[in-house]
Scaffold this motif. Structure first.
Motif: not given
Length: 284
Positions: A150-152, A157-158, A186-187, A210-213
């Motif tokens: 539920q983190n905004t 964040s990780i 930062p995260v 979140v994951y991005y690639e």
């Protein structure tokens, strides 16, 4: 009217378990490694054996279904998504992990109908974690419901990402530029387990925000895409638009706030699409 695709999903889960058992058995003895398009893009006999097992089973039970598989495409088959029921399979997601005994390897099976993802199955076979999701019916790990975090706050964040196999200096520069900007927000941290499917399941599980690639393939994230959305998450392109399964670019996040914030820090680039025609005498 009954549930049209549940029996198909049940078959996919059984196939993933059988394939995962083959992977576990081969972790030590199967060290015959071949190269795909670069010295860091690997394939083993187990990748090919597992994909053939899945293809044969699908053809026998569902002869009218279509199939997109990592090794099939690498061998020259077209990567085309049509309205026909289509299996989208990565037999060993995390081949480099597998080769080195790094304990994150997944069998990833996505299934699309009318070009819309219907279900996803990701079996993290060394961990013995079976992630499943049906469109509109929720996401689960070993039968336990999944829910994104539920983190905004991006600073809390990780973030998960991977470096991919492209070693072109311009691409590497963009990857590290993005990492630097994200770290300096930062995260809390940047992680990556070496398999896109598992990274997406970690988003669905709530331990990654979140994951991005860029540079992944449709077979890497088709199954995970269903699991993320059914756990309450969102999917986008790294450029901010809607997810395109063939674009090889993905952001999977717990919510739109986090997704849009991370996108601002990504130096986007555009790889060759999965559905681009393959040039004669070349591999992708």
């Amino acid at each position: 009217m009954g549930d049209t695709w549940q029996s198909v999903m049940d078959h996919a889960v059984g196939l993933a378990r059988t394939a995962g058992a083959l992977v576990r058995e081969a972790v030590q003895p199967d060290m015959k490694v071949m190269l795909k398009s670069s010295s860091v893009d690997l394939v083993t006999q187990t990748d090919q054996k597992v994909e053939q097992l899945i293809i044969q089973s699908v053809k026998e039970k569902y002869p009218t279904h279509s199939f997109i598989g990592e090794e099939s495409v690498a061998a020259g088959e077209a990567c085309v998504l049509t309205d026909n029921p289509t299996w989208i399979v990565d037999p060993v997601d995390g081949t480099t992990n597998f080769v080195h005994g790094y304990p994150f390897v997944a069998v990833s099976i996505g299934f699309a109908v009318n070009r819309e993802l219907e279900f996803g199955v990701v079996y993290s076979c060394i961990e013995d974690k079976m992630y499943t999701a049906r469109r509109g019916k929720g996401a689960f790990c070993n039968g336990i419901p999944l829910q994104v975090s539920q983190n905004t706050d991006i600073n809390q964040s990780i973030v998960a990402t991977e470096f991919g196999s492209n070693r072109d200096p311009e691409v590497v520069d963009k990857i590290f530029s993005s990492l630097r900007k994200i770290l300096c927000l930062p995260v809390h941290g940047i992680r990556g387990v070496g398999t896109a499917a598992t990274n997406m399941c970690l988003v669905a599980s709530g331990c990654v925000d979140v994951y991005y690639e860029t540079g992944v393939h449709c077979w890497d994230f088709a199954a995970g895409a269903v699991i993320v959305t059914e756990a309450g998450g969102v999917l986008m392109d790294v450029g901010g638009g809607p997810l395109d399964l063939m674009s090889r670019r993905v952001v999977a996040a717990n919510n739109k706030t986090i997704a849009q914030r991370i996108i601002k820090e990504i130096d986007a680039f555009t790889p060759t699409r999965d559905d681009d025609p393959i040039e004669p005498n070349t591999t992708k």
